[in-house]
Design an enzyme around this catalytic site. Structure first.
Site, PDB file in Angstrom:
ATOM      1  N   THR A  12       0.852  -1.293   0.000  1.00 11.04           N
ATOM      2  CA  THR A  12      -0.065   0.006   0.082  1.00 11.04           C
ATOM      3  C   THR A  12       0.751   1.338   0.232  1.00 11.04           C
ATOM      4  OG1 THR A  12      -1.736  -1.000   1.011  1.00 11.04           O
ATOM      5  CG2 THR A  12      -1.754   1.383   1.448  1.00 11.04           C
ATOM      6  N   THR A  84       1.448  -4.530   4.008  1.00  6.22           N
ATOM      7  CA  THR A  84       1.276  -4.968   5.496  1.00  6.22           C
ATOM      8  C   THR A  84       0.508  -6.258   5.629  1.00  6.22           C
ATOM      9  OG1 THR A  84      -0.683  -3.888   5.464  1.00  6.22           O
ATOM     10  CG2 THR A  84       1.031  -2.825   6.113  1.00  6.22           C
ATOM     11  N   ASP A  85      -0.119  -6.810   4.640  1.00  7.17           N
ATOM     12  CA  ASP A  85      -1.154  -7.908   4.817  1.00  7.17           C
ATOM     13  C   ASP A  85      -0.083  -9.173   5.253  1.00  7.17           C
ATOM     14  OD1 ASP A  85      -3.199  -6.298   4.534  1.00  7.17           O
ATOM     15  OD2 ASP A  85      -3.518  -7.079   2.394  1.00  7.17           O
ATOM     16  N   LYS A 155       0.134  -8.877  12.252  1.00 10.43           N
ATOM     17  CA  LYS A 155      -1.102  -7.854  11.910  1.00 10.43           C
ATOM     18  C   LYS A 155      -2.133  -8.027  12.744  1.00 10.43           C
ATOM     19  CE  LYS A 155      -2.881  -5.236   8.290  1.00 10.43           C
ATOM     20  NZ  LYS A 155      -3.272  -4.900   6.643  1.00 10.43           N
ATOM     21  N   TYR A 276      -5.325 -31.180  27.800  1.00 11.45           N
ATOM     22  CA  TYR A 276      -6.504 -31.793  27.805  1.00 11.45           C
ATOM     23  C   TYR A 276      -6.220 -33.094  26.911  1.00 11.45           C
ATOM     24  CZ  TYR A 276      -8.690 -27.581  29.355  1.00 11.45           C
ATOM     25  OH  TYR A 276      -8.926 -26.365  29.855  1.00 11.45           O
TER      26      TYR A 276
HETATM   27  N1  ASP Z   1      -2.787  -5.281   0.386  1.00 13.92           N
HETATM   28  C1  ASP Z   1      -1.540  -4.394   0.780  1.00 13.92           C
HETATM   29  C2  ASP Z   1      -0.428  -5.272   0.838  1.00 13.92           C
HETATM   30  O1  ASP Z   1      -0.240  -6.083   1.814  1.00 13.92           O
HETATM   31  C3  ASP Z   1      -1.972  -3.770   2.132  1.00 13.92           C
HETATM   32  C4  ASP Z   1      -0.761  -2.983   2.863  1.00 13.92           C
HETATM   33  O2  ASP Z   1       0.076  -2.591   2.237  1.00 13.92           O
HETATM   34  O3  ASP Z   1      -1.299  -2.319   3.975  1.00 13.92           O
HETATM   35  O4  ASP Z   1       0.327  -5.209   0.206  1.00 13.92           O
END
Ligand code: ASP
Length: 329
Positions: A12, A84-85, A155, A276
């Site tokens: 982004t 970021t993804d 994230k 468990y």
């Molecule tokens: N879709 C984008 C990516 O991960 C989101 C971002 O960069 O915030 O490339």
């Protein structure tokens, strides 16, 4: 004066608006100008790719890793601008690939394109520059006002600027009054020397358990010859076994020489499958615990380990070994 390498990969931060939505468009010249406005330091900018990080995978991790490995001795620090993804996956992968690197490698990006008014890209880049010039070596994510160890970053927010958290591990540094306060106690201390390895594209599947899960999926995994499976169980360490027998499914995978790593669907605190009955049964079939590791770190570690070996006992040994602080300090 410090010389910093900035590697561009897209995301982004580099996006422009098109009729097809946000697309990474802004390249080298654009970032050179932004960096001039942020710091007096000297930068080299290299555009390795221009993609949304949803398209990142091990081929791209290797391209980035190769570049860092080639360049590391020429720079004070290296910044990787990244979407970021999937930044947490890449940060984890680079942590294992670039073990004991003595240069700061800092991933950053933004929630809103740098070309938009009030984008968080500028402050994130500025934090990344400070981190790249700091005394901390290793792979980190610098975002908002926090620096996070590469294998502990997740994230957690889709929209907020404060998009990442350090999971089960202290923040490496916090920005306070424009100064980086480093938590030196959090730094992973390793006595080993730098070792670089690529990651090969083995077939790893992440399976999130749900109530009433159809256990046919296990036959599919075996027939499709997956190399490894990560199972996100419930809570501290639970999985169904009375009606929908996932434990039997895990046993079948292991009998077919497919390693199974167990982690929790909960984000915070460790998983412990010994507590468990169902978890214990799964461990007894040979499944491997991941403890405090994030799912992203488990995914990257399993791919990295499978590059080296497919031997079940060696994989177990690797998962018990704390290579880069992924198991704590
Ligand atoms: N879709 C984008 C990516 O991960 C989101 C971002 O960069 O915030 O490339």
């Amino acid at each position: 004066m410090d010389k910093i390498l900035v590697i561009l990969t897209g995301g982004t931060i580099a996006c422009g608006k098109t009729n097809n939505g946000l697309v990474p468009l802004k390249g080298k010249e654009y970032f050179i100008n932004i960096l001039k406005g942020i710091s007096d330091d000297e930068f080299d900018v290299k555009e390795l790719m221009s993609i949304d990080s949803s398209d990142m995978g091990c081929a791209q991790w290797n391209i980035i890793g190769d570049e860092i490995c080639r360049s590391k001795d020429q720079y004070t620090g290296i910044i990787v601008c990244h979407g970021t993804d999937t930044m947490a996956y890449t940060a984890s992968a680079l942590s294992f690939m670039l073990q004991n690197i003595n240069t700061p490698v800092v991933l950053t990006g933004s929630q809103r394109p740098a070309c938009e008014k009030d984008s968080d890209g500028y402050s994130n880049l500025s934090l990344a520059v400070k981190t790249a010039k700091s005394s901390i070596s290793g792979v980190y994510v610098a975002f908002y006002d926090k620096v996070i160890s590469g294998t502990h970053c997740v994230k957690t927010h889709t929209l907020s600027d404060n998009a990442f958290e350090s999971i089960n591990y202290p923040y490496t540094a916090i920005l306070k009054s424009d100064r980086l306060e480093i938590n030196y106690n959090s730094l992973f201390k390793s006595s080993s020397v730098f070792e670089y390895s690529n990651i090969s594209n083995s077939r790893v599947l992440l399976l999130k358990l749900t109530p009433d899960m159809d256990t046919m999926i296990f036959d599919y995994i075996i027939n499709s010859k997956f190399d490894g499976v990560i199972i996100e169980g419930f809570g501290l360490g639970g999985m169904s076994f009375k009606f929908s027998n996932t434990v039997l499914g895990i046993e079948k995978l292991i009998k077919n020489n497919i390693p199974v790593i167990l982690c929790s669907q909960c984000l915070y605190e460790k998983s412990d499958f010994k507590v468990y009955e169902s978890g214990l049964l799964a461990l007894n079939t040979g499944a491997i615990e991941s403890g405090i590791m994030t799912t992203e770190a488990v995914y990257a570690k399993l791919k990295w380990v499978l590059t080296k070996t497919h031997d079940m006992q060696t994989i177990r040994k690797y998962f018990k070994t704390n290579f880069v602080g992924e198991l704590g300090n």
